[in-house]
Design a protein around this motif. Structure first.
Motif, PDB file in Angstrom:
ATOM      1  N   UNK A 153       2.273  -3.434   4.011  1.00 56.22           N
ATOM      2  CA  UNK A 153       2.510  -2.414   5.022  1.00 56.22           C
ATOM      3  C   UNK A 153       4.012  -2.197   5.114  1.00 56.22           C
ATOM      4  N   UNK A 154       4.437  -0.942   5.099  1.00 54.10           N
ATOM      5  CA  UNK A 154       5.846  -0.594   5.266  1.00 54.10           C
ATOM      6  C   UNK A 154       5.952   0.199   6.565  1.00 54.10           C
ATOM      7  N   UNK A 155       6.583  -0.385   7.554  1.00 51.96           N
ATOM      8  CA  UNK A 155       6.684   0.248   8.860  1.00 51.96           C
ATOM      9  C   UNK A 155       8.089   0.736   9.178  1.00 51.96           C
ATOM     10  N   UNK A 156       8.895   0.997   8.157  1.00 49.97           N
ATOM     11  CA  UNK A 156      10.270   1.448   8.369  1.00 49.97           C
ATOM     12  C   UNK A 156      10.301   2.806   9.059  1.00 49.97           C
ATOM     13  N   UNK A 157      11.314   3.025   9.864  1.00 46.08           N
ATOM     14  CA  UNK A 157      11.504   4.298  10.564  1.00 46.08           C
ATOM     15  C   UNK A 157      11.585   5.445   9.559  1.00 46.08           C
ATOM     16  N   UNK A 158      10.826   6.505   9.818  1.00 46.35           N
ATOM     17  CA  UNK A 158      10.862   7.680   8.950  1.00 46.35           C
ATOM     18  C   UNK A 158       9.977   7.602   7.733  1.00 46.35           C
ATOM     19  N   UNK A 159       9.194   6.540   7.606  1.00 47.87           N
ATOM     20  CA  UNK A 159       8.271   6.403   6.471  1.00 47.87           C
ATOM     21  C   UNK A 159       6.873   6.705   6.992  1.00 47.87           C
ATOM     22  N   UNK A 160       6.389   7.901   6.697  1.00 43.60           N
ATOM     23  CA  UNK A 160       5.095   8.327   7.195  1.00 43.60           C
ATOM     24  C   UNK A 160       5.134   8.553   8.698  1.00 43.60           C
ATOM     25  N   UNK A 161       3.959   8.643   9.288  1.00 50.83           N
ATOM     26  CA  UNK A 161       3.852   8.854  10.730  1.00 50.83           C
ATOM     27  C   UNK A 161       3.915   7.520  11.459  1.00 50.83           C
ATOM     28  N   UNK A 162       3.079   6.581  11.022  1.00 51.23           N
ATOM     29  CA  UNK A 162       3.010   5.236  11.609  1.00 51.23           C
ATOM     30  C   UNK A 162       3.236   4.161  10.552  1.00 51.23           C
ATOM     31  N   UNK A 163       3.898   4.532   9.468  1.00 51.24           N
ATOM     32  CA  UNK A 163       4.098   3.602   8.377  1.00 51.24           C
ATOM     33  C   UNK A 163       3.175   3.941   7.224  1.00 51.24           C
ATOM     34  N   UNK A 164       3.286   3.138   6.169  1.00 53.23           N
ATOM     35  CA  UNK A 164       2.550   3.400   4.932  1.00 53.23           C
ATOM     36  C   UNK A 164       2.024   2.091   4.365  1.00 53.23           C
ATOM     37  N   UNK A 165       0.816   2.150   3.819  1.00 55.22           N
ATOM     38  CA  UNK A 165       0.291   1.035   3.032  1.00 55.22           C
ATOM     39  C   UNK A 165       0.501   1.367   1.563  1.00 55.22           C
ATOM     40  N   UNK A 166       1.049   0.416   0.821  1.00 52.98           N
ATOM     41  CA  UNK A 166       1.205   0.581  -0.620  1.00 52.98           C
ATOM     42  C   UNK A 166       0.304  -0.445  -1.280  1.00 52.98           C
ATOM     43  N   UNK A 167      -0.462   0.011  -2.269  1.00 50.14           N
ATOM     44  CA  UNK A 167      -1.462  -0.833  -2.931  1.00 50.14           C
ATOM     45  C   UNK A 167      -1.251  -0.816  -4.434  1.00 50.14           C
ATOM     46  N   UNK A 168      -1.267  -2.001  -5.052  1.00 44.74           N
ATOM     47  CA  UNK A 168      -1.268  -2.105  -6.507  1.00 44.74           C
ATOM     48  C   UNK A 168      -2.729  -2.198  -6.928  1.00 44.74           C
ATOM     49  N   UNK A 169      -3.261  -1.117  -7.494  1.00 41.61           N
ATOM     50  CA  UNK A 169      -4.675  -1.096  -7.872  1.00 41.61           C
ATOM     51  C   UNK A 169      -4.942  -1.765  -9.209  1.00 41.61           C
ATOM     52  N   UNK A 170      -3.874  -2.125  -9.917  1.00 39.22           N
ATOM     53  CA  UNK A 170      -4.036  -2.682 -11.247  1.00 39.22           C
ATOM     54  C   UNK A 170      -3.802  -1.636 -12.319  1.00 39.22           C
ATOM     55  N   UNK A 171      -3.998  -0.376 -11.978  1.00 37.15           N
ATOM     56  CA  UNK A 171      -3.766   0.730 -12.907  1.00 37.15           C
ATOM     57  C   UNK A 171      -2.573   1.550 -12.478  1.00 37.15           C
ATOM     58  N   UNK A 172      -2.345   1.626 -11.171  1.00 33.63           N
ATOM     59  CA  UNK A 172      -1.260   2.432 -10.610  1.00 33.63           C
ATOM     60  C   UNK A 172      -1.021   1.970  -9.182  1.00 33.63           C
ATOM     61  N   UNK A 173       0.032   2.491  -8.599  1.00 42.74           N
ATOM     62  CA  UNK A 173       0.298   2.244  -7.189  1.00 42.74           C
ATOM     63  C   UNK A 173      -0.225   3.426  -6.387  1.00 42.74           C
ATOM     64  N   UNK A 174      -0.782   3.133  -5.218  1.00 47.86           N
ATOM     65  CA  UNK A 174      -1.252   4.179  -4.306  1.00 47.86           C
ATOM     66  C   UNK A 174      -0.635   3.903  -2.950  1.00 47.86           C
ATOM     67  N   UNK A 175      -0.376   4.991  -2.210  1.00 45.93           N
ATOM     68  CA  UNK A 175       0.236   4.868  -0.887  1.00 45.93           C
ATOM     69  C   UNK A 175      -0.536   5.740   0.093  1.00 45.93           C
ATOM     70  N   UNK A 176      -0.835   5.163   1.267  1.00 46.93           N
ATOM     71  CA  UNK A 176      -1.620   5.850   2.280  1.00 46.93           C
ATOM     72  C   UNK A 176      -0.951   5.737   3.640  1.00 46.93           C
ATOM     73  N   UNK A 177      -1.116   6.779   4.436  1.00 49.22           N
ATOM     74  CA  UNK A 177      -0.619   6.788   5.818  1.00 49.22           C
ATOM     75  C   UNK A 177      -1.323   5.687   6.607  1.00 49.22           C
TER      76      UNK A 177
END
Length: 144
Positions: free
Chosen positions: A54-78
């Protein structure tokens, strides 16, 4: 001859699509850019497939972002729950490979962003808002 002049107009008229209803009415899409350095200890879990942070830095998304390593690529969700307006309880919590909304207990897969166990009450439910995640070496750039 008149039907030939009318034909292009019909083609244009019927080829237009109505995308209303596809956009999530609860979450405002904001522009941002954030770089995740995989060499830093805070983000080192992302070097292994199946891990999320979880990345909760100021200005990153609305309430932060989840970054996931799926094994094939990285995905990021609000991190804000996509099924109601932002509120004190709407920031989803990371639980392994899912994000859980404290308001209603809705669960979302961080592999796909899809809501798990959608209620069958006739209401429309939204999946997580996804952001771009591009890897270049040990840097993953998250942006919208």
């Amino acid at each position: 001859m008149r039907t030939l002049k009318f034909l292009p107009f019909c083609f244009i008229l019927f080829s237009c699509s109505n995308d209303q209803g596809q956009r999530n009415p609860y979450l405002q899409e904001i522009g941002f850019r954030f770089e995740v350095n995989l060499n830093l200890p805070l983000y080192s879990p992302l070097t292994n497939p199946g891990n999320a942070v979880y990345i909760g830095a100021q200005g990153v998304g609305i309430r932060g972002v989840f970054v996931m390593n799926t094994g094939f690529a990285f995905r990021a969700f609000e991190a804000s729950c996509p099924n109601h307006s932002p509120s004190p309880c709407s920031t989803t919590q990371l639980e392994g490979q899912t994000a859980v909304c404290a308001c209603e207990g809705y669960e979302y897969s961080l592999f796909t962003g899809q809501q798990l166990s959608v209620p069958q009450d006739g209401n429309r439910y939204f999946n997580m808002l996804e952001y771009r995640a591009i890897q270049s070496g040990n840097i993953v750039t998250i942006s919208n």
